[in-house]
Design a protein around this motif. Sequence first.
Motif, PDB file in Angstrom:
ATOM      1  N   TYR A 322       0.816  -1.210   0.000  1.00 48.55           N
ATOM      2  CA  TYR A 322       0.000   0.000   0.000  1.00 48.55           C
ATOM      3  C   TYR A 322       0.854   1.268   0.000  1.00 48.55           C
ATOM      4  CZ  TYR A 322      -4.000  -2.975   1.064  1.00 48.55           C
ATOM      5  OH  TYR A 322      -4.979  -3.926   1.010  1.00 48.55           O
ATOM      6  N   GLY A 323       2.116   1.115   0.327  1.00 49.72           N
ATOM      7  CA  GLY A 323       3.004   2.270   0.328  1.00 49.72           C
ATOM      8  C   GLY A 323       2.833   3.143   1.555  1.00 49.72           C
ATOM      9  N   GLU A 324       3.781   4.044   1.711  1.00 51.35           N
ATOM     10  CA  GLU A 324       3.734   4.961   2.848  1.00 51.35           C
ATOM     11  C   GLU A 324       3.071   6.272   2.440  1.00 51.35           C
ATOM     12  OE1 GLU A 324       7.708   5.426   4.163  1.00 51.35           O
ATOM     13  OE2 GLU A 324       7.936   3.326   4.801  1.00 51.35           O
ATOM     14  N   ASP A 325       2.791   7.088   3.431  1.00 54.61           N
ATOM     15  CA  ASP A 325       2.191   8.392   3.152  1.00 54.61           C
ATOM     16  C   ASP A 325       3.136   9.231   2.289  1.00 54.61           C
ATOM     17  OD1 ASP A 325      -0.023   7.746   4.616  1.00 54.61           O
ATOM     18  OD2 ASP A 325       0.751   8.613   6.480  1.00 54.61           O
ATOM     19  N   VAL A 326       2.559   9.999   1.368  1.00 56.71           N
ATOM     20  CA  VAL A 326       3.342  10.780   0.414  1.00 56.71           C
ATOM     21  C   VAL A 326       3.901  12.022   1.100  1.00 56.71           C
ATOM     22  CG1 VAL A 326       3.285  12.026  -1.764  1.00 56.71           C
ATOM     23  CG2 VAL A 326       1.927   9.939  -1.463  1.00 56.71           C
ATOM     24  N   GLY A 327       5.220  12.232   0.974  1.00 59.77           N
ATOM     25  CA  GLY A 327       5.861  13.422   1.515  1.00 59.77           C
ATOM     26  C   GLY A 327       6.005  14.478   0.439  1.00 59.77           C
ATOM     27  N   ASP A 328       7.065  14.350  -0.371  1.00 55.05           N
ATOM     28  CA  ASP A 328       7.296  15.263  -1.491  1.00 55.05           C
ATOM     29  C   ASP A 328       6.489  14.753  -2.689  1.00 55.05           C
ATOM     30  OD1 ASP A 328       8.152  16.906  -3.472  1.00 55.05           O
ATOM     31  OD2 ASP A 328      10.294  16.662  -3.070  1.00 55.05           O
ATOM     32  N   LYS A 329       5.390  15.423  -2.999  1.00 53.93           N
ATOM     33  CA  LYS A 329       4.489  14.928  -4.032  1.00 53.93           C
ATOM     34  C   LYS A 329       5.082  15.059  -5.426  1.00 53.93           C
ATOM     35  CE  LYS A 329       0.164  15.246  -1.535  1.00 53.93           C
ATOM     36  NZ  LYS A 329      -1.273  15.570  -1.601  1.00 53.93           N
TER      37      LYS A 329
END
Length: 722
Positions: A322-329
């Motif tokens: 599912y991946g991690e939360d997006v930081g640098d979009k």
Amino acid sequence: MEALIPVINKLQDVFNTVGADAIQLPQIVVLGTQSSGKSSVIESLVGRSFLPRGVGIVTRRPLVLQLVYTPKDDREYRCAEDGTLDLNEWGTFLHKKNQIFRNFDEIRQEIETETDRMAGANKGICPEPINLKIYSSSVVNLTLIDLPGITKVPVGDQPEDIENQIRQLVLKYICNPNSIILAVVTANTDMATSESLKLSKDVDPDGRRTLAVVTKMDLMDAGTDAIDILCGRVIPVKLGIIGVVNRSQQDINNKKTIQDALKDEATFLQRKYPTLAHRNGTPYLAKTLNRLLMQHIRDCLPDLKSRVNVQVSQYQALLNSYGEDVGDKSQTLLQIITKFASSYCSTIEGTARNIETTALYGGARICYIFQESFAKTLDSIHPLDGLTKRDILTAIRNATGPRPALFVPEVSFELLVKRQIRRLKDPSLRCVELVHEEMQSIIQHCGIEVQQEMLRFPKLHERIVDVVTQLLRTRLPTTNQMIENLVAIELAYINTKHPDFNKDAAFASVMFKEVDMEQKRKHHSSNSISNAIVPFDKNAKMVNNRDSVSMDQPQQNHWLLSTLLPQGKSESTTNSTDGSPVRNISSPNPPANSFPDGQKMVLQQKPVNLLPEVPTHISFKLNDREQRDCDVIERLIKSYFYIVRKSIQDSIPKAVMHFLVNYVKDNLQSELVTHLYKSDQAEALLNESEHIAVRRKETANMLKALTQAGHIISEIRETHMW
């Protein structure tokens, strides 16, 4: 051994917070028909009256009850902050973690309120469980589940299929292989008709995890007893049969305490069943359940530990996907674009990480189109399909105009072979269409890791599909134009000097020479006969071998005869009395008096017949020469068609690869970056799907619970298990 049940209770607490049924924990499931005394048995085990009572269906939601033994010196569960240091017993609900229920009437009221909240106030049921934990110094460690009573007829707001709903709810809990089934039956009814025993036997045919409890022993008819039932002579149960005597509704109305009821129960058993009193009754039932549950946990714990470890790794992998939360979009967007372009190209090239073994995909399907679909379709096209000898002969005659042809006209060959070459155009365009469809479908099947990102960001996925689709669509007209040009190139110039075509052309030339030589020999022989000096007889037939005149022709033209005879004499032919031709010789210049009034000689001729109109469709009957011409044309068409088909079969895949496949591969990433990598779009494109966000949260909670469960199980020493 005593530490095992608290471990299961801790695990129960852990998994109740996430509401997961993934781990099948050992527990005791209380099963029985409506008003069979299930709630009374549970209250007797606790020693307090806290369950809703009444007529009809009362238990309308599963109740997960954990009994925790907490002596006065216990410091694990007793806490000064909660005010439980000096309490003998108290209860807590999972849905109200921070509230301590010291009064059991309040516990009953909370159960009723929570039941009405989920199941309604008029006899409806709900499968969502209520979790209650009771701490007491007078209970044994147990985990019990009280289920709605089995019923047949719907009442109140109950649906028509209430029987089936309750049955499915009961099966959900008793089908757990790690559960112990506590089947409650009444002594004043026939055990052979017991629904609880029937359901237990369905899921546990060997009876290895079924314990029967016989209630209402004091309500049996006079002159009857339950000795045969308690001894297992009616229906044997492997874990045993235990009889109990509960409070009646009158006792409850009179506020009779559980402790008084237990004393009356012991007195009744000693008086009625003195030989069986020591292994019946509520205290014996509590100890037996505790012992059975601990043994069952001991048997299930190794498998439980292994299952927890396996699921930890599975949920960890799922969470990673599912991946991690997006930081640098912006950076994330560029990474996803690059990853997609790389995965798309590697799928076409066949260099993807996960090579499919069950079906062709990607570039292999494009190769299949070229080598199998396209090539076999071209091979199936016969050079002479749709071309008859009538068509060939018509083309030859039309190419010669009003003059009969001495040789096969070259124009007819070109006309016919071009007609056949045009038939290669449609399969070639269809080949482009199939490759375009495959490249479109690769978007949805180009790498597992990319697909997960696409599911995570649906808007980005939609935009990527649009960009790739548009790129493919823009290349389609250019590729089709090139394919049409390749076919047009073959039609523009019929190269009769092609090395592979010279053999058949030379063969046709040799065949023409042989036919010409044969005709010359025939012509030379005819001239020899016509020039020979032969005497004429009056009754002999004239022999004439001139062009296209048969030797047995009965009559000849006058001018033709005059040229064949010597000068000074002419030969005329008349009919004798018998109708045969007779030659008459006269001077070339008849006397003038032979024609009165000086008129010239006029031959007697028959009336001229008018020619019929030329029909639209002329029927042809091929002579030897025409048959030979058609065969030659067919052979030449075959030879040249095979040459062109071989060239088309080789050039079309190359053109498709250059103008469509390779172009898209080389320009895909730049197109994606041009259309998608914009700072003002990154925020919108990387909005995560709500579904994925919820799944990530659920997976993270489940992973946390499994990890904690693994720690709890690992704390148990081997000595505790044995």
